[in-house]
Scaffold this motif. Structure first.
Motif, PDB file in Angstrom:
ATOM      1  N   ASP A 404       0.809  -1.216   0.000  1.00 27.79           N
ATOM      2  CA  ASP A 404       0.000   0.000   0.000  1.00 27.79           C
ATOM      3  C   ASP A 404       0.848   1.275   0.000  1.00 27.79           C
ATOM      4  O   ASP A 404       0.360   2.333  -0.347  1.00 27.79           O
ATOM      5  CB  ASP A 404      -0.932   0.011   1.226  1.00 27.79           C
ATOM      6  N   ASN A 405       2.070   1.171   0.453  1.00 27.65           N
ATOM      7  CA  ASN A 405       2.865   2.385   0.657  1.00 27.65           C
ATOM      8  C   ASN A 405       4.141   2.485  -0.177  1.00 27.65           C
ATOM      9  O   ASN A 405       4.915   3.409   0.003  1.00 27.65           O
ATOM     10  CB  ASN A 405       3.240   2.498   2.133  1.00 27.65           C
ATOM     11  N   LEU A 406       4.342   1.524  -1.054  1.00 22.47           N
ATOM     12  CA  LEU A 406       5.610   1.495  -1.784  1.00 22.47           C
ATOM     13  C   LEU A 406       5.764   2.694  -2.715  1.00 22.47           C
ATOM     14  O   LEU A 406       4.842   3.072  -3.432  1.00 22.47           O
ATOM     15  CB  LEU A 406       5.694   0.192  -2.604  1.00 22.47           C
ATOM     16  N   GLU A 407       6.954   3.275  -2.683  1.00 21.75           N
ATOM     17  CA  GLU A 407       7.236   4.373  -3.605  1.00 21.75           C
ATOM     18  C   GLU A 407       7.896   3.837  -4.859  1.00 21.75           C
ATOM     19  O   GLU A 407       8.380   2.707  -4.884  1.00 21.75           O
ATOM     20  CB  GLU A 407       8.147   5.391  -2.910  1.00 21.75           C
ATOM     21  N   ASP A 408       7.928   4.649  -5.889  1.00 26.18           N
ATOM     22  CA  ASP A 408       8.512   4.205  -7.145  1.00 26.18           C
ATOM     23  C   ASP A 408       9.935   3.694  -6.926  1.00 26.18           C
ATOM     24  O   ASP A 408      10.668   4.179  -6.069  1.00 26.18           O
ATOM     25  CB  ASP A 408       8.480   5.339  -8.183  1.00 26.18           C
ATOM     26  N   TRP A 409      10.283   2.723  -7.711  1.00 21.96           N
ATOM     27  CA  TRP A 409      11.479   1.914  -7.488  1.00 21.96           C
ATOM     28  C   TRP A 409      12.641   2.448  -8.320  1.00 21.96           C
ATOM     29  O   TRP A 409      12.579   2.425  -9.553  1.00 21.96           O
ATOM     30  CB  TRP A 409      11.126   0.474  -7.868  1.00 21.96           C
ATOM     31  N   ASN A 410      13.660   2.922  -7.644  1.00 25.35           N
ATOM     32  CA  ASN A 410      14.879   3.349  -8.321  1.00 25.35           C
ATOM     33  C   ASN A 410      15.693   2.113  -8.679  1.00 25.35           C
ATOM     34  O   ASN A 410      16.193   1.424  -7.802  1.00 25.35           O
ATOM     35  CB  ASN A 410      15.679   4.265  -7.388  1.00 25.35           C
ATOM     36  N   ILE A 411      15.812   1.846  -9.966  1.00 22.00           N
ATOM     37  CA  ILE A 411      16.499   0.618 -10.393  1.00 22.00           C
ATOM     38  C   ILE A 411      17.922   0.868 -10.881  1.00 22.00           C
ATOM     39  O   ILE A 411      18.606  -0.055 -11.302  1.00 22.00           O
ATOM     40  CB  ILE A 411      15.705  -0.108 -11.502  1.00 22.00           C
ATOM     41  N   SER A 412      18.385   2.121 -10.867  1.00 21.40           N
ATOM     42  CA  SER A 412      19.745   2.421 -11.334  1.00 21.40           C
ATOM     43  C   SER A 412      20.755   2.248 -10.206  1.00 21.40           C
ATOM     44  O   SER A 412      20.545   2.748  -9.108  1.00 21.40           O
ATOM     45  CB  SER A 412      19.851   3.872 -11.795  1.00 21.40           C
ATOM     46  N   ARG A 413      21.838   1.579 -10.520  1.00 21.75           N
ATOM     47  CA  ARG A 413      22.940   1.493  -9.562  1.00 21.75           C
ATOM     48  C   ARG A 413      24.221   1.895 -10.265  1.00 21.75           C
ATOM     49  O   ARG A 413      24.473   1.480 -11.397  1.00 21.75           O
ATOM     50  CB  ARG A 413      23.086   0.071  -9.013  1.00 21.75           C
ATOM     51  N   GLN A 414      25.053   2.666  -9.557  1.00 23.92           N
ATOM     52  CA  GLN A 414      26.283   3.160 -10.171  1.00 23.92           C
ATOM     53  C   GLN A 414      27.435   2.198  -9.898  1.00 23.92           C
ATOM     54  O   GLN A 414      28.485   2.548  -9.390  1.00 23.92           O
ATOM     55  CB  GLN A 414      26.607   4.563  -9.648  1.00 23.92           C
ATOM     56  N   ILE A 415      27.198   0.929 -10.214  1.00 24.47           N
ATOM     57  CA  ILE A 415      28.259  -0.065 -10.070  1.00 24.47           C
ATOM     58  C   ILE A 415      28.372  -0.811 -11.394  1.00 24.47           C
ATOM     59  O   ILE A 415      27.475  -0.704 -12.244  1.00 24.47           O
ATOM     60  CB  ILE A 415      27.956  -1.064  -8.932  1.00 24.47           C
ATOM     61  N   VAL A 416      29.452  -1.548 -11.572  1.00 20.54           N
ATOM     62  CA  VAL A 416      29.599  -2.251 -12.853  1.00 20.54           C
ATOM     63  C   VAL A 416      29.130  -3.696 -12.761  1.00 20.54           C
ATOM     64  O   VAL A 416      28.804  -4.306 -13.775  1.00 20.54           O
ATOM     65  CB  VAL A 416      31.056  -2.249 -13.374  1.00 20.54           C
ATOM     66  N   TRP A 417      29.114  -4.240 -11.546  1.00 21.28           N
ATOM     67  CA  TRP A 417      28.816  -5.669 -11.408  1.00 21.28           C
ATOM     68  C   TRP A 417      27.308  -5.904 -11.430  1.00 21.28           C
ATOM     69  O   TRP A 417      26.645  -5.914 -10.390  1.00 21.28           O
ATOM     70  CB  TRP A 417      29.442  -6.229 -10.125  1.00 21.28           C
ATOM     71  N   GLY A 418      26.806  -6.013 -12.625  1.00 25.25           N
ATOM     72  CA  GLY A 418      25.378  -6.223 -12.757  1.00 25.25           C
ATOM     73  C   GLY A 418      25.009  -6.176 -14.228  1.00 25.25           C
ATOM     74  O   GLY A 418      25.886  -6.200 -15.099  1.00 25.25           O
ATOM     75  N   ILE A 419      23.729  -6.117 -14.473  1.00 28.61           N
ATOM     76  CA  ILE A 419      23.243  -6.068 -15.846  1.00 28.61           C
ATOM     77  C   ILE A 419      23.124  -4.598 -16.245  1.00 28.61           C
ATOM     78  O   ILE A 419      22.390  -3.838 -15.600  1.00 28.61           O
ATOM     79  CB  ILE A 419      21.888  -6.782 -15.968  1.00 28.61           C
ATOM     80  N   ARG A 420      23.863  -4.210 -17.288  1.00 27.85           N
ATOM     81  CA  ARG A 420      23.883  -2.820 -17.702  1.00 27.85           C
ATOM     82  C   ARG A 420      22.544  -2.429 -18.312  1.00 27.85           C
ATOM     83  O   ARG A 420      21.954  -3.198 -19.088  1.00 27.85           O
ATOM     84  CB  ARG A 420      24.992  -2.649 -18.745  1.00 27.85           C
ATOM     85  N   LEU A 421      22.063  -1.264 -17.974  1.00 24.33           N
ATOM     86  CA  LEU A 421      20.775  -0.814 -18.500  1.00 24.33           C
ATOM     87  C   LEU A 421      20.832  -0.720 -20.021  1.00 24.33           C
ATOM     88  O   LEU A 421      21.806  -0.188 -20.569  1.00 24.33           O
ATOM     89  CB  LEU A 421      20.428   0.565 -17.921  1.00 24.33           C
ATOM     90  N   PRO A 422      19.827  -1.210 -20.714  1.00 27.18           N
ATOM     91  CA  PRO A 422      19.832  -1.170 -22.185  1.00 27.18           C
ATOM     92  C   PRO A 422      19.371   0.196 -22.676  1.00 27.18           C
ATOM     93  O   PRO A 422      18.425   0.323 -23.452  1.00 27.18           O
ATOM     94  CB  PRO A 422      18.836  -2.271 -22.568  1.00 27.18           C
ATOM     95  N   ILE A 423      20.060   1.208 -22.173  1.00 31.68           N
ATOM     96  CA  ILE A 423      19.711   2.597 -22.459  1.00 31.68           C
ATOM     97  C   ILE A 423      20.851   3.185 -23.270  1.00 31.68           C
ATOM     98  O   ILE A 423      22.024   3.014 -22.889  1.00 31.68           O
ATOM     99  CB  ILE A 423      19.578   3.390 -21.146  1.00 31.68           C
TER     100      ILE A 423
END
Length: 747
Positions: A404-423
RNA sequence: GAGCCCGUAGCUCAGUUGGUUAGAGCGCUUCAUUGACAUUGAAGAGGUCAGAGGUUCGAGUCCUCUCGGGCUCACCA
């Protein structure tokens, strides 16, 4: 013949190998197909997705807990003849892993800033590769009957592809947006976090009363004063009515400046002096206030940068670290007579990084967000309809609260170990982007793209790229393929939970053909309650979004394992139970049984050495009871089978126990099932029935039949010792079914 | 400030639609023991189920309040 004592160490690895040799954990194996063919439930599918542990971390006792619980569920279902699969996997664990790797770099005198992102990614990939066998081997050691032929890693190519497809679909559906907001930024880890990843630590700090023109105001963060763009008072505060809307002149450390006074209800007239400075780029409340009063206030100023140092806006304090700057500024304010008083025992909560414990800086940064409202509503609806059941002391209510209270989800992380945004940013449209890269001379270069392009080729920039910070208005393209040489890809990676929230369907969609249709939705998601909102909630959101179906029907949340005194385990307290040590010392079965016996969904549990001894003794008891029954069976081979006076009562009770245990297991009363079996086996079957059989009150063959049933019922809990005994029976040709793990559950 | 969970034997904990003398492990006392097991068996001590009130033929279990412990979220600059 059996030894007089059961030594777990002598059997466990062989037994696990035996299961693998017969492909017992694979639903497609011969032995399991045969089992299903004979079962009424053969058409029923039963799947569990393993919560993927960090690929390069050794297991702790919490992992042992989830392996045990899930293994019990899966082994039971398999023996019941259901089409059963348990899919294992490991997680790249973005920030966790990069954090550990950076510590290693530091020891070697290096830092992440020395490498371009591709090189750094490759280094972490290799590091994880070297260690990734650890978690998998340990899970096997715990007896997990997972289908290793279906194993997945979160960075497997096929997994990544599906994750990106989901993102693309979300973007097409208008669920993705980029905006400049304050984020929770950890200067130490160099990345932003979602609200869920911020811890709050109580602290005693100083509250400084500072002169601002005609006012005195209280602040805990004097160093952000160079980012002040206004002052606020409560609209009804009689003391300050005359100033509302006025500009006042303030004497500062870098010369005088003007601030407008606004009226806002967020100000508590009772606190401090009833006057607040508005520093929009360094405080969440101030940012919100600025948005309400944009017309009256100038543009915000950033005073703290992403390394936790003051910016040029701080004048002579520029480049100082926040803590140092604060000290210096307070001293200078005092000298100038601007410091009115200091309340040194001010108590408040400090936001700290959940990973490294350092203070979180609220900082402005353009990030990608996911709109969650529609996703959370869909989950609530399924919960309302009873489509998903939650087992775990009150945690269903907590889940509701979050939904009921969740705010929009920030999915960006400034690290390299992960899946790079397809942007992708088109170069000629984003010449104002801020770029950091390593040039061919290994020098770290930062600047505006347009300026850098005068000195460097685009390929050199691309190859050495560390970071792009495109402007707030930047135009971008979402594409899974490289759209061309005139594009640069966003350097942010996805929040780890963005990929793991898709885990139930990505693992099934990218496995054996037909697996998704065959096993989705899965039966039960079993995990610790402390990742309910990080993971379970988001799996529900993403699963329903992508497939239209909730990814699982049941959620079983186990509690934390605590030490004998009920204290939380931690390395610093030195009270950590290492599951591998316990397994070595008392046997895996003892470890498993001690963890789950009398455990209850959602509640924490204490374990101590005494508990492991007690359950180790159970294995031995089972072993010796089997020995005795085998011995007497051998002795009485020639005698005719006679009915005895207590036979009927024995059979009835056996039937009742089977029914009760099965019912307990099917209703997630696993701790109760284990307790029931322990007591009925030991105190009824052994203490009572074996003694009666010695007196001729219970038929020997019936005792043997009873033993078989107990072996089967106990097998999901203590798989090794039960299988070890079963194999003795196989050797003596006393049973038809060759492997207990793939034998039929008693009815 | 809000929400959630817990309070049952000396200790750690079970006890799911309310239903016979409230259970287990560890610990404690006494005894036993060459047809499996001392990593054993038998017998036993030990509980006004935090407290108060209520619903009920009946409450550890349901409701209200109080006290105590824990967790989570939100916070006053």
């Amino acid at each position: 013949m059996l030894d007089t004592q059961y030594q777990a160490k002598d059997h466990e690895s062989q037994i696990y190998k035996l299961w693998l040799d017969h492909d017992c954990f694979n639903p497609d194996s011969k032995i399991n197909q045969n089992l299903r063919a004979k079962s009424k439930k053969g058409q029923e599918s039963y799947s569990v997705i393993m919560p993927p542990p960090n690929a390069n971390d050794p297991l702790h006792v919490g992992h042992a807990m989830f392996v045990t619980l899930e293994d019990i569920m899966v082994r039971t279902a398999r023996m019941q003849g259901k089409d059963t699969v348990w899919i294992p996997g490991t997680d790249h664990a973005g920030i966790e892993t990069q954090f550990v790797f950076e510590k290693k770099l530091k020891k070697e005198g290096q830092s992440r800033f020395n490498f371009d992102r591709e090189t750094l990614f490759k280094m972490i990939w290799d590091y994880v590769g070297e260690n990734s066998a650890i978690a998998v081997d340990q899970i096997k050691k715990l007896g997990a009957s997972a289908d290793w032929s279906r194993y997945k890693f979160t960075l497997d190519q096929d997994i990544v592809k599906t994750v990106l497809e989901t993102f693309t679909k979300m973007n097409d559906d208008g669920l993705v947006y980029r905006t400049n907001r304050l984020v929770n930024f950890c200067p130490k880890c160099g990345t932003a976090f979602s609200n869920l990843e911020v811890d709050h630590k109580e602290q005693d700090t100083s509250l400084y009363y500072i002169k601002y023109g005609p006012f005195v105001l209280a602040t805990t963060r004097p160093e952000t004063k160079f980012g002040d763009t206004g002052l606020a008072v409560h609209p009804d505060d009689k003391r300050y009515q005359q100033y509302i809307g006025q500009e006042i002149e303030v004497e500062g450390l870098n010369g005088n400046f003007n601030l407008r006074v606004i009226a806002d209800e967020m100000v508590d007239p009772e606190f401090g002096t009833g006057v607040v400075k508005i520093t929009p780029y360094h405080d969440f409340n101030d940012f919100a206030a600025w948005q309400r009063h944009k017309a009256e206030l100038p543009e915000p100023i950033q005073v703290v940068d992403f390394e936790g140092r003051l910016t040029a806006a701080a004048g002579k304090y520029a480049r100082l670290k926040v803590a140092v700057a604060r000290e210096q500024i307070v001293k200078d304010l005092e000298e100038k007579g601007l410091l009115v008083k200091v309340d040194k025992n001010y108590h408040n909560n400090l936001s700290v990084c959940y990973r490294c414990g350092n203070p979180i800086e609220p900082l402005p940064l353009p990030q990608f967000y996911i709109k969650v409202k529609g996703l959370t509503d869909a989950v609530s609806q399924r919960l309302d309809q009873g489509e998903i059941k939650v087992y775990g002391a009150g945690h269903d209510k907590i889940l509701r609260h979050w939904l009921d209270n969740l705010e929009d989800w920030n999915i960006s992380r400034q690290i390299v170990w992960g899946i790079r945004l397809p942007i992708w940013y088109k170069i000629e449209e984003n010449l104002d982007a801020q770029i950091t890269f390593i040039d061919t001379e290994k020098q770290r270069v930062s600047g505006k793209l347009s300026e850098l392009l005068e000195k460097y080729s685009i390929d050199e920039i691309r190859n050495g790229l560390q970071n792009i910070n495109a402007s707030i208005e930047a135009k971008y393209l979402v594409s899974q393929e490289n759209p061309g040489d005139n594009y640069l890809q966003e350097t942010d990676t996805f929040d780890t939970w963005f990929s793991s929230s898709q885990w139930p369907f990505v693992t099934l969609m990218n496995n054996k053909p037909g697996d998704f249709e065959r096993f989705y939705p899965t039966a039960t998601m079993e995990t610790a309650y402390d990742i309910l909102m990080f993971w379970v909630m988001r799996m529900l959101m993403m699963g329903i979004y992508k497939t239209g179906k909730a990814p699982f029907k049941n959620i079983y949340l186990h509690g934390l394992i605590r030490d004998a005194k009920g204290q939380k385990m931690s390395k610093s307290k030195g009270n950590v139970v290492n599951p591998m040590e316990i397994s070595e010392k008392y046997g895996t079965d003892a470890l498993r049984m001690a963890l789950i016996i009398r455990s209850s969904a959602g509640l924490d549990k204490s374990v101590s050495d005494g508990d492991f001894k007690a359950t180790r003794n159970l294995s031995n008891k089972l072993w010796n009871a089997s020995r005795f029954i085998l011995l007497s069976k051998e002795e009485n081979k020639e005698k005719p089978i006679a009915n005895c006076s207590n036979d009927q009562a024995f059979e009835e009770k056996l039937q009742a126990i089977t029914k009760e245990v099965t019912k307990n297991l099917e209703s997630f009363q696993i701790g109760v099932a284990a307790d029931t079996l322990y007591n009925e086996f030991w105190h009824w079957f052994c203490d009572q029935c074996i003694e009666e059989s010695k007196k001729g009150l219970i038929n020997q063959d019936l005792m043997f039949k009873g033993l078989l049933i107990f072996l089967k019922l106990l097998h999901p809990f203590i798989p090794f010792v039960t299988e070890a005994i079963w194999q003795e029976l196989v050797k003596e040709n006393l049973v038809e079914e060759k492997i207990l793990a793939s034998s039929a559950w008693p009815e």
